[in-house]
Design a protein around this motif. Sequence first.
Motif, PDB file in Angstrom:
ATOM      1  N   LYS A  46       0.486  -1.741   0.245  1.00 31.06           N
ATOM      2  CA  LYS A  46      -0.324   0.174  -0.198  1.00 31.06           C
ATOM      3  C   LYS A  46       1.226   0.804  -0.142  1.00 31.06           C
ATOM      4  O   LYS A  46       0.473   2.627  -0.514  1.00 31.06           O
ATOM      5  CB  LYS A  46      -1.090  -0.147   1.637  1.00 31.06           C
ATOM      6  N   ASN A  47       1.163   1.433   0.911  1.00 28.82           N
ATOM      7  CA  ASN A  47       2.614   2.718   1.458  1.00 28.82           C
ATOM      8  C   ASN A  47       3.902   3.045   0.187  1.00 28.82           C
ATOM      9  O   ASN A  47       4.521   3.418   0.275  1.00 28.82           O
ATOM     10  CB  ASN A  47       2.801   2.862   2.783  1.00 28.82           C
ATOM     11  N   VAL A  48       3.929   2.308  -1.027  1.00 32.00           N
ATOM     12  CA  VAL A  48       5.467   2.452  -1.103  1.00 32.00           C
ATOM     13  C   VAL A  48       5.239   3.603  -2.954  1.00 32.00           C
ATOM     14  O   VAL A  48       4.103   3.686  -3.205  1.00 32.00           O
ATOM     15  CB  VAL A  48       5.557   1.000  -2.545  1.00 32.00           C
ATOM     16  N   HIS A  49       6.382   4.238  -2.563  1.00 31.52           N
ATOM     17  CA  HIS A  49       6.034   5.354  -3.267  1.00 31.52           C
ATOM     18  C   HIS A  49       7.522   5.725  -4.168  1.00 31.52           C
ATOM     19  O   HIS A  49       7.265   6.581  -4.896  1.00 31.52           O
ATOM     20  CB  HIS A  49       5.890   6.927  -3.088  1.00 31.52           C
ATOM     21  N   SER A  50       8.628   5.352  -3.311  1.00 31.61           N
ATOM     22  CA  SER A  50       9.803   5.688  -3.964  1.00 31.61           C
ATOM     23  C   SER A  50       9.799   4.546  -5.167  1.00 31.61           C
ATOM     24  O   SER A  50       9.390   3.871  -5.581  1.00 31.61           O
ATOM     25  CB  SER A  50      10.899   4.725  -2.769  1.00 31.61           C
ATOM     26  N   ARG A  51      10.909   5.048  -6.149  1.00 36.38           N
ATOM     27  CA  ARG A  51      11.131   3.987  -7.358  1.00 36.38           C
ATOM     28  C   ARG A  51      12.881   4.192  -7.301  1.00 36.38           C
ATOM     29  O   ARG A  51      13.729   4.717  -7.405  1.00 36.38           O
ATOM     30  CB  ARG A  51      11.158   5.186  -8.277  1.00 36.38           C
ATOM     31  N   ILE A  52      13.212   2.749  -7.554  1.00 32.87           N
ATOM     32  CA  ILE A  52      14.563   2.850  -6.953  1.00 32.87           C
ATOM     33  C   ILE A  52      14.573   1.186  -8.097  1.00 32.87           C
ATOM     34  O   ILE A  52      13.594  -0.142  -8.113  1.00 32.87           O
ATOM     35  CB  ILE A  52      14.942   1.475  -5.745  1.00 32.87           C
ATOM     36  N   ILE A  53      15.797   1.188  -8.552  1.00 34.98           N
ATOM     37  CA  ILE A  53      16.033  -0.269  -9.356  1.00 34.98           C
ATOM     38  C   ILE A  53      17.741  -0.402  -9.122  1.00 34.98           C
ATOM     39  O   ILE A  53      18.483   0.837  -9.020  1.00 34.98           O
ATOM     40  CB  ILE A  53      15.777   0.571 -11.396  1.00 34.98           C
ATOM     41  N   ILE A  61      19.435   3.331  -9.120  1.00 32.64           N
ATOM     42  CA  ILE A  61      18.581   4.855  -9.286  1.00 32.64           C
ATOM     43  C   ILE A  61      17.523   4.939  -8.538  1.00 32.64           C
ATOM     44  O   ILE A  61      16.632   3.989  -7.544  1.00 32.64           O
ATOM     45  CB  ILE A  61      18.053   4.300 -10.789  1.00 32.64           C
ATOM     46  N   ILE A  62      17.308   5.780  -7.565  1.00 35.53           N
ATOM     47  CA  ILE A  62      16.301   6.561  -6.613  1.00 35.53           C
ATOM     48  C   ILE A  62      15.801   7.437  -7.105  1.00 35.53           C
ATOM     49  O   ILE A  62      16.892   8.614  -7.720  1.00 35.53           O
ATOM     50  CB  ILE A  62      17.765   6.914  -5.828  1.00 35.53           C
ATOM     51  N   SER A  63      14.921   8.498  -7.111  1.00 42.11           N
ATOM     52  CA  SER A  63      13.959   8.541  -8.069  1.00 42.11           C
ATOM     53  C   SER A  63      12.533   8.849  -7.851  1.00 42.11           C
ATOM     54  O   SER A  63      11.992   7.695  -7.007  1.00 42.11           O
ATOM     55  CB  SER A  63      13.371   8.404  -9.105  1.00 42.11           C
ATOM     56  N   SER A  64      11.570  10.378  -7.655  1.00 42.70           N
ATOM     57  CA  SER A  64      10.855  10.543  -6.841  1.00 42.70           C
ATOM     58  C   SER A  64       9.898  10.310  -8.176  1.00 42.70           C
ATOM     59  O   SER A  64       8.542  10.538  -8.642  1.00 42.70           O
ATOM     60  CB  SER A  64      10.578  11.945  -6.344  1.00 42.70           C
ATOM     61  N   ALA A  65      10.133   9.873  -9.468  1.00 41.62           N
ATOM     62  CA  ALA A  65       9.580  10.146 -10.658  1.00 41.62           C
ATOM     63  C   ALA A  65       8.878   8.763 -10.732  1.00 41.62           C
ATOM     64  O   ALA A  65       9.940   7.843 -11.241  1.00 41.62           O
ATOM     65  CB  ALA A  65      10.305  10.401 -12.019  1.00 41.62           C
ATOM     66  N   ILE A  80      18.798  10.187  -8.559  1.00 40.79           N
ATOM     67  CA  ILE A  80      20.207  10.428  -8.777  1.00 40.79           C
ATOM     68  C   ILE A  80      20.808   8.618  -9.151  1.00 40.79           C
ATOM     69  O   ILE A  80      19.426   7.762  -8.982  1.00 40.79           O
ATOM     70  CB  ILE A  80      21.006  10.409  -6.864  1.00 40.79           C
ATOM     71  N   LYS A  81      21.148   9.029  -9.626  1.00 38.82           N
ATOM     72  CA  LYS A  81      21.892   7.165 -10.401  1.00 38.82           C
ATOM     73  C   LYS A  81      23.586   7.469  -9.289  1.00 38.82           C
ATOM     74  O   LYS A  81      24.036   8.424  -9.870  1.00 38.82           O
ATOM     75  CB  LYS A  81      22.126   7.345 -11.649  1.00 38.82           C
ATOM     76  N   THR A  82      23.918   5.677  -8.810  1.00 36.49           N
ATOM     77  CA  THR A  82      25.443   6.129  -8.073  1.00 36.49           C
ATOM     78  C   THR A  82      25.547   4.235  -8.657  1.00 36.49           C
ATOM     79  O   THR A  82      25.190   3.527  -8.915  1.00 36.49           O
ATOM     80  CB  THR A  82      24.577   6.351  -6.566  1.00 36.49           C
ATOM     81  N   ASN A  84      28.397   4.593  -6.107  1.00 37.59           N
ATOM     82  CA  ASN A  84      29.174   4.361  -4.661  1.00 37.59           C
ATOM     83  C   ASN A  84      28.257   3.472  -3.856  1.00 37.59           C
ATOM     84  O   ASN A  84      27.519   2.692  -4.145  1.00 37.59           O
ATOM     85  CB  ASN A  84      28.571   5.981  -3.993  1.00 37.59           C
ATOM     86  N   ILE A  85      29.274   2.095  -3.741  1.00 38.79           N
ATOM     87  CA  ILE A  85      29.052   1.149  -3.289  1.00 38.79           C
ATOM     88  C   ILE A  85      28.789   0.737  -2.007  1.00 38.79           C
ATOM     89  O   ILE A  85      26.913   0.248  -1.092  1.00 38.79           O
ATOM     90  CB  ILE A  85      30.153  -0.485  -3.652  1.00 38.79           C
ATOM     91  N   GLU A  86      28.752   2.032  -1.226  1.00 42.55           N
ATOM     92  CA  GLU A  86      27.794   1.903   0.019  1.00 42.55           C
ATOM     93  C   GLU A  86      26.675   2.180   0.466  1.00 42.55           C
ATOM     94  O   GLU A  86      25.524   2.328   0.772  1.00 42.55           O
ATOM     95  CB  GLU A  86      29.154   2.833   1.354  1.00 42.55           C
ATOM     96  N   LEU A  87      25.985   3.131  -0.660  1.00 38.35           N
ATOM     97  CA  LEU A  87      25.090   3.760  -0.767  1.00 38.35           C
ATOM     98  C   LEU A  87      24.459   2.883  -1.862  1.00 38.35           C
ATOM     99  O   LEU A  87      22.783   2.648  -1.164  1.00 38.35           O
ATOM    100  CB  LEU A  87      24.723   4.802  -1.893  1.00 38.35           C
ATOM    101  N   VAL A  88      24.781   2.179  -2.286  1.00 34.73           N
ATOM    102  CA  VAL A  88      23.635   0.740  -3.186  1.00 34.73           C
ATOM    103  C   VAL A  88      23.637  -0.391  -2.307  1.00 34.73           C
ATOM    104  O   VAL A  88      22.865  -0.694  -2.031  1.00 34.73           O
ATOM    105  CB  VAL A  88      24.944   0.221  -4.528  1.00 34.73           C
TER     106      VAL A  88
END
Length: 102
Positions: A46-53, A61-65, A80-82, A84-88
């Motif tokens: 129900k509460n999913v809004h983020s877009r993550i690949i 890729i983390i986006s609001s679009a 953003i597309k990253t 950066n292994i720590e962020l991934v």
Amino acid sequence: NRLISARDAGIDIKIILRDEENLKGLAKDGLIQIQKNFPTNHKLIKNVHSRIIVCDSKEAIISSADLDQKSLQGMLNIGIKTSNIELVKKVLLFFDHVWESN
């Protein structure tokens, strides 16, 4: 079709979608195809809004679009597309937490 090809090539695909009741048109058609082609590798939440690949645990890729032309080119969304292994790793932990808790 690209997701199906990737799955058939042995790539692990997990899909989390927003659980909406009144889907119409292409959104409904897309959901039907995902349910048909990824019966155990998708969840509706129900509460999913983020877009993550995440690709190969190396890029994210983390986006609001919404991932369509209108949202990516015609609206003021940001992402953003990253590589950066720590962020991934943190993105994967978030995804896995959502996947496992629902």
